[in-house]
Design an enzyme around this catalytic site. Sequence first.
Site, PDB file in Angstrom:
ATOM      1  CD  GLU A 174       8.026  -0.642   7.782  1.00 26.10           C
ATOM      2  OE1 GLU A 174       7.077  -1.327   7.328  1.00 26.10           O
ATOM      3  OE2 GLU A 174       8.290   0.506   7.389  1.00 26.10           O
TER       4      GLU A 174
ATOM      5  CG  ASP B 110      -0.372  -0.077   2.516  1.00 23.81           C
ATOM      6  OD1 ASP B 110       0.863  -0.256   2.592  1.00 23.81           O
ATOM      7  OD2 ASP B 110      -1.103   0.053   3.511  1.00 23.81           O
ATOM      8  CB  SER B 111       4.580   1.718  -0.030  1.00 23.65           C
ATOM      9  OG  SER B 111       4.815   0.560  -0.807  1.00 23.65           O
TER      10      SER B 111
END
Length: 277
Positions: free
Chosen positions: A189, A51-52
């Site tokens: 992350e 979705d980046s």
Amino acid sequence: MSSQRQETVRRLAAPDIAARKGGEPIVCLTAYTAPMAEILDAHCDLLLVGDSVGMVVHGLPNTVGVTLDMMILHGQAVMRTARRAMVVIDMPFGSYEGAPEEAYANAARVMKETGAQAVKVESGPTVVDTIEYLVKRGIPVMGHVGLRPQSVLVDGGFKAKGKANDERVRILEEAKATARAGAFAVVVEGVAEGLAREITDAIAAPTIGIGASAGCDGQILVTDDMLGLFDWTPKFVRRYGDLRRQIDAAVGAYAEDVRARRFPGPAEIYFAKAANT
Ligand code: KIV
């Protein structure tokens, strides 16, 4: 009957990635478009339609505004050219955090309309039951712990996670719960190396690190970051290309040629040899 034989390449799937735990590192990158997916496919085990895409392609300030329709459109583009890599599609903000039934309907739509092999969700405590619900109903799920970009508005920015001990313990527990719920892999992350290694040792699913050290079972980066398309990149990104400078130079040269009437030249027009046509 045609004598042409279709070349068949076996595409990697969730069990192939899961089986790589502790073995050869898993190579992953983001992909949003058909031409880029074709290039990346030759080198990667897994392509994430992240979705980046909202920030990288659509110029949004964060991933919160990304819609299911956007993810499906980009997923379809990637699936048209990726042949061997497993393709995973991010479930966007608001599409899976509510009732598991609603998450299932949205994830099933993504799988049917793109043909991708799995979805990814950012896995907090409220999402673990949904992961189990989806996996039990035939949808492979990748988890995502540590820095969760969809929580940017609650967190007040993209901040590395797990420095304080209580947060560190929480992230470790979330990773364990995500793997127990059936995730075939877990993105880790923005955490320190110690925590990334602890998670990797603690869970049976492979960990895919981004800003989380080499202590993970695989690595992922946003492709446009590592190719150098942006002025600024986060600390954890290594730039393997300098595309922003190259594009700027190429477009500058084109503009100069057009203004000086050097482009197009004789080799770049049709019927150059036929008189007055
Ligand atoms: O959306 C994204 O690109 C991601 C990362 C893991 C790269 O979630």
